[in-house]
Design an enzyme around this catalytic site. Structure first.
Site, short mmCIF file in Angstrom:
data_model
loop_
_atom_site.label_atom_id
_atom_site.label_comp_id
_atom_site.label_asym_id
_atom_site.label_seq_id
_atom_site.Cartn_x
_atom_site.Cartn_y
_atom_site.Cartn_z
N PHE A 1 7.80 17.86 -21.43
CA PHE A 1 8.23 18.85 -22.43
C PHE A 1 9.47 18.29 -23.14
CE2 PHE A 1 9.17 22.86 -24.32
CZ PHE A 1 8.07 23.68 -24.14
N ALA B 1 10.40 20.91 -17.14
CA ALA B 1 11.57 20.90 -16.25
C ALA B 1 11.36 21.80 -15.03
CB ALA B 1 12.81 21.34 -17.02
N PHE B 2 10.60 22.86 -15.22
CA PHE B 2 10.35 23.78 -14.10
C PHE B 2 9.70 23.06 -12.92
CE2 PHE B 2 7.93 27.04 -11.82
CZ PHE B 2 8.88 28.03 -11.68
N GLU B 3 8.93 22.03 -13.22
CA GLU B 3 8.20 21.29 -12.17
C GLU B 3 9.09 20.25 -11.47
OE1 GLU B 3 6.50 22.14 -15.15
OE2 GLU B 3 5.57 23.68 -13.89
N ALA C 1 14.68 18.13 -20.47
CA ALA C 1 15.45 18.67 -21.61
C ALA C 1 14.98 20.09 -21.86
CB ALA C 1 15.24 17.80 -22.85
N VAL C 2 15.87 21.05 -21.68
CA VAL C 2 15.53 22.44 -21.96
C VAL C 2 16.36 22.86 -23.17
CG1 VAL C 2 15.17 24.73 -20.99
CG2 VAL C 2 15.27 22.75 -19.46
N ILE C 3 15.63 23.28 -24.22
CA ILE C 3 16.29 23.53 -25.50
C ILE C 3 16.10 25.00 -25.88
CG2 ILE C 3 16.32 22.85 -27.94
CD1 ILE C 3 15.30 20.07 -26.99
N THR D 1 12.46 28.08 -26.88
CA THR D 1 11.82 28.91 -25.85
C THR D 1 12.45 30.29 -25.69
OG1 THR D 1 11.28 29.06 -23.51
CG2 THR D 1 13.25 27.82 -24.04
N HIS E 1 12.02 31.80 -22.76
CA HIS E 1 12.43 31.89 -21.36
C HIS E 1 13.34 30.73 -20.97
CE1 HIS E 1 8.80 29.50 -21.19
NE2 HIS E 1 8.83 29.38 -19.89
N1 INI Z 1 10.08 22.94 -20.14
C1 INI Z 1 11.05 22.04 -20.46
O1 INI Z 1 11.17 21.00 -19.81
N2 INI Z 1 11.88 22.28 -21.51
C2 INI Z 1 11.78 23.41 -22.26
O2 INI Z 1 12.58 23.57 -23.22
C3 INI Z 1 10.76 24.35 -21.94
N3 INI Z 1 10.58 25.52 -22.74
O3 INI Z 1 11.02 25.49 -23.90
O4 INI Z 1 9.97 26.49 -22.31
C4 INI Z 1 9.92 24.09 -20.84
N4 INI Z 1 8.95 24.97 -20.49
C5 INI Z 1 7.86 24.62 -19.61
C6 INI Z 1 8.22 24.79 -18.14
O5 INI Z 1 9.13 23.77 -17.74
C7 INI Z 1 6.98 24.65 -17.23
O6 INI Z 1 6.36 23.41 -17.47
C8 INI Z 1 5.95 25.77 -17.46
O7 INI Z 1 6.56 27.04 -17.40
C9 INI Z 1 4.83 25.71 -16.39
O8 INI Z 1 5.37 25.90 -15.08
#
Ligand code: INI
Length: 153
Positions: free
Chosen positions: A22, A56-58, A80-82, A86, A88
């Site tokens: 992501f 990033a959640f993973e 990178a979470v922006i 998003t 959430h």
């Molecule tokens: N994951 C990221 O790494 N960065 C983000 O900015 C992001 N946004 O924007 O939502 C993001 N979402 C996906 C998340 O990490 C998971 O892959 C998804 O929820 C499935 O578990």
């Protein structure tokens, strides 16, 4: 007084990197900076393992498995979470950074928090080497320094 000075000699180290796809335009640059810096510090490319995950959640889950595998001297989590991208943002930031932080605090091996959290893509790109330095390089140095420190403590 006993003092342990930092050492940036990475020769012989095995490093695991988990990187989120992501915002790949940012995370690719972080990965490139981290790998280049590890090699500059003496880590052999055959001793660098990169696991790609969706987001990033993973990261905490795969980092946990890398730690438990006992195959690595350190693990680096790159993402990178922006905020602009998003709804959430807070959920993803808290889960990813909190998960990695918890793992790091267990102290088995160094686990490096390499997750950018920014308001805009521009800010993230700047921290991935576009204007300021590439934080991927800094996080690689932190990993090597911490492995050497863990050997002493
Ligand atoms: N994951 C990221 O790494 N960065 C983000 O900015 C992001 N946004 O924007 O939502 C993001 N979402 C996906 C998340 O990490 C998971 O892959 C998804 O929820 C499935 O578990």
């Amino acid at each position: 007084m006993n003092e342990i000075k930092n050492s940036l000699n990475g020769s012989g180290m095995k490093i695991g990197i988990a990187v989120a796809r992501f915002n790949e335009v940012v995370t690719d640059r972080l990965l490139d900076g981290a790998v280049r810096q590890l090699e500059t510090l003496g880590v052999s490319s055959k001793d660098i393992t990169v696991a790609h995950v969706p987001g990033a959640f993973e990261l905490p889950g795969i980092c946990r498995r890398m730690v438990d595998s006992e195959k690595f001297d350190a693990v680096i989590a790159l993402g990178a979470v922006i905020r602009g991208e998003t709804g959430h943002y807070d959920v993803v930031v808290n889960a990813s950074t909190g998960g990695v932080a918890k793992l790091a605090a267990e102290g088995k091996i160094p686990v490096i928090l390499g997750i950018l959290t920014t308001d805009t893509v521009d800010q993230a790109m700047n921290r991935a080497g576009l204007k300021a330095g590439n934080l991927g390089c800094s996080w690689a140095s932190t990993a090597v320094e911490m492995v050497n420190l863990y050997k002493e403590v």
